[in-house]
Design an enzyme around this catalytic site. Structure first.
Site, PDB file in Angstrom:
ATOM      1  N   ASP A  75      -7.484  -3.869   3.620  1.00  9.37           N
ATOM      2  CA  ASP A  75      -6.259  -3.095   3.928  1.00  9.37           C
ATOM      3  C   ASP A  75      -5.751  -4.136   4.573  1.00  9.37           C
ATOM      4  OD1 ASP A  75      -4.308  -2.036   5.771  1.00  9.37           O
ATOM      5  OD2 ASP A  75      -5.424   0.080   5.776  1.00  9.37           O
ATOM      6  N   SER A 113      -0.494  -1.090   2.766  1.00 17.27           N
ATOM      7  CA  SER A 113      -1.450   0.103   2.919  1.00 17.27           C
ATOM      8  C   SER A 113      -0.649   1.062   2.127  1.00 17.27           C
ATOM      9  CB  SER A 113      -2.078  -0.272   4.061  1.00 17.27           C
ATOM     10  OG  SER A 113      -2.599   1.271   4.392  1.00 17.27           O
TER      11      SER A 113
END
Length: 461
Positions: free
Chosen positions: A277, A91
């Site tokens: 993610d 991320s």
């Protein structure tokens, strides 16, 4: 009833709005595969890092850690930053890792001004009162490449591909997303793309970072295509699962990976993987290393065989920019709101997974070190003689792995509270960015394991 009718009307009015979509941008495997630039063979000191997620908060803190390593001396006039050979990231941490992988030690100095101080939220959709946004939300996510990845592609990485990253011998960077269909980490490295019969070198770095940061619902999944039948793909030996192997600690992981590989070979299972993610599988990026060790099934992997025979010291720093307990829910009976509890549930799942992944990583590293010693000491005598000729101080058992974790919790309580109050955003004021950078630099340079490692390699021990 009025609210329901209003919602249905809004959705009907938005029916013509385009659904969010990130069509795949990966290509079939090339006839000739581009190779990474080789790492200098004379180095026996390695620094590895994992960067957690957390938006620009994580990116800035990770950058501060790198700048802290720039201040820690190593051998031959180098610093520990010069010795960074591997980064696994998730991320927000992937912004820093990818930029470092592309621009190296010298180019890293520009990261604050060129990336951290930019507004990554300028083109994003936030409002749920817009009927078109509701349509996009139900269709996959509020934002797609046209909103988010254009910022990464045009402003941050400027069209760079992994071929550009391969020009530098180090660091090797694994950008991690989550494969939501198979519930596995999806690291963007050569072996992952080989399993898709796809070419990583031509793939845009911005796409990988976008996948790593694609928070579900807020961002539409990033899509990659698999090309079954377009390469000679075989099931890795580590995935030959047999009855009776249920006692193996990694049995369930082997089964999941084997299912993915078999589906990659079968056109009937579909051509597309949806990535979100990386923090959903592990917000520290450590699970990808475990998966790789299972896949490769060697004493040294994913360390290259040449490095495994010559390395002497490895320092692995886990950089955690996660926040502490959220909100003041304990102060009153009422609340939290449904939105707050949903966000808290996601944070709880990510945080608990992080604790477990780090706890599992420590014994894995000890076993990895033991396996390397066994492997090196079992090399043929001729190979050992060649290694001694290259380095008269070489001994098969002379290898040591050190692991440490740096986080906001390593700082004084007042500083930790200030840092925990910084939100997970893609736009932060310069003051908060500088606080995070200073905190990362301080945490890295003050860490006892880092300081001991620096002193040890300076003395040549």
């Amino acid at each position: 009833m009025r609210a329901l009718l209003l919602l249905l009307t809004c959705l009907a009015l938005a029916a013509c709005a385009s659904a969010p979509m990130n069509p795949p941008r990966n290509k079939p495997a090339a006839a000739q595969t581009l190779q990474r630039a080789p790492r200098p063979v004379e180095s026996d000191t390695f620094v590895a890092l994992s960067f957690s997620g957390g938006g620009l908060r994580a990116a800035a803190f990770s950058y501060g850690v790198l700048e802290g390593l720039r201040e820690m001396p190593s051998r031959r006039g180098h610093t520990l930053l010069d010795d960074v050979s591997f980064i696994t990231s998730v991320s927000g941490g992937s912004l820093t890792a990818a930029y470092f992988g592309l621009h190296g030690v010298d180019g890293l100095r520009e990261f604050r001004d060129k990336v951290l101080l930019r507004d990554g939220e300028a083109g994003l959709r936030f409002s749920l009162f817009n009927p078109n946004n509701l349509r996009r939300l139900f269709a996959g996510g509020l934002n797609d490449r046209s909103d988010f990845n254009d910022w990464l592609e045009k402003d941050v990485f400027k069209g760079a591909t992994f071929a550009d990253m391969f020009k530098r011998p180090q660091p090797v960077v694994w950008i991690n997303a989550s494969n939501v269909q198979y519930r596995l980490a999806f690291p963007f490295h050569e072996r992952t793309f080989d399993a898709l019969c796809s070419d990583l070198a031509s793939y845009p770095v911005s796409e990988a970072v976008a996948a790593s940061m694609a928070v579900p619902l807020f961002f539409a999944p990033v899509v990659v295509e698999r090309f079954p039948g377009q390469c000679d793909l075989k099931l890795p030996p580590g995935l030959n699962v047999r009855r009776g192997d249920e006692g193996d600690d990694q049995h369930r992981l082997r089964v999941a990976l084997a299912r993915l590989f078999r589906d990659n070979l079968d056109p009937k299972t579909g051509r597309y993987l949806k990535l979100v993610d990386g923090g959903l599988t592990d917000n520290l990026g450590l699970v990808a290393i475990l998966q790789s060790r299972v896949l490769l099934n060697t004493p040294y992997g994913p360390i290259p065989e040449q490095d495994a025979t010559t390395m002497r010291r490895l320092l692995f720093i886990v950089v955690d920019a996660g926040q502490g307990p959220s909100a003041d829910w304990a102060r009153e009976v009422a609340g939290p709101s449904g939105v707050d509890i949903a966000a808290g549930a996601v944070d709880t799942a990510i945080e608990s997974t992080m604790r477990m992944s780090y706890a599992s990583f420590l014994p894995m590293v000890r076993n990895w070190e033991r396996d390397l010693v066994t492997y090196r000491c079992s090399l043929p005598d001729e190979r050992k003689a060649a290694l001694v000729a290259q380095n008269p101080d070489w001994r098969c058992e002379d290898i040591k792995f050190s692991v440490t974790q740096v986080s906001f919790g390593d700082l004084p309580e007042a500083e930790e509270q200030v840092l925990n109050g910084i939100p997970t955003r893609l736009k932060l004021p310069a003051e908060q960015i500088d606080q995070l950078i200073a905190a990362g630099r301080k945490a890295a340079s003050a860490d006892s394991v880092v300081k001991r490692f620096s002193a040890t390699v300076q003395r040549g021990e």
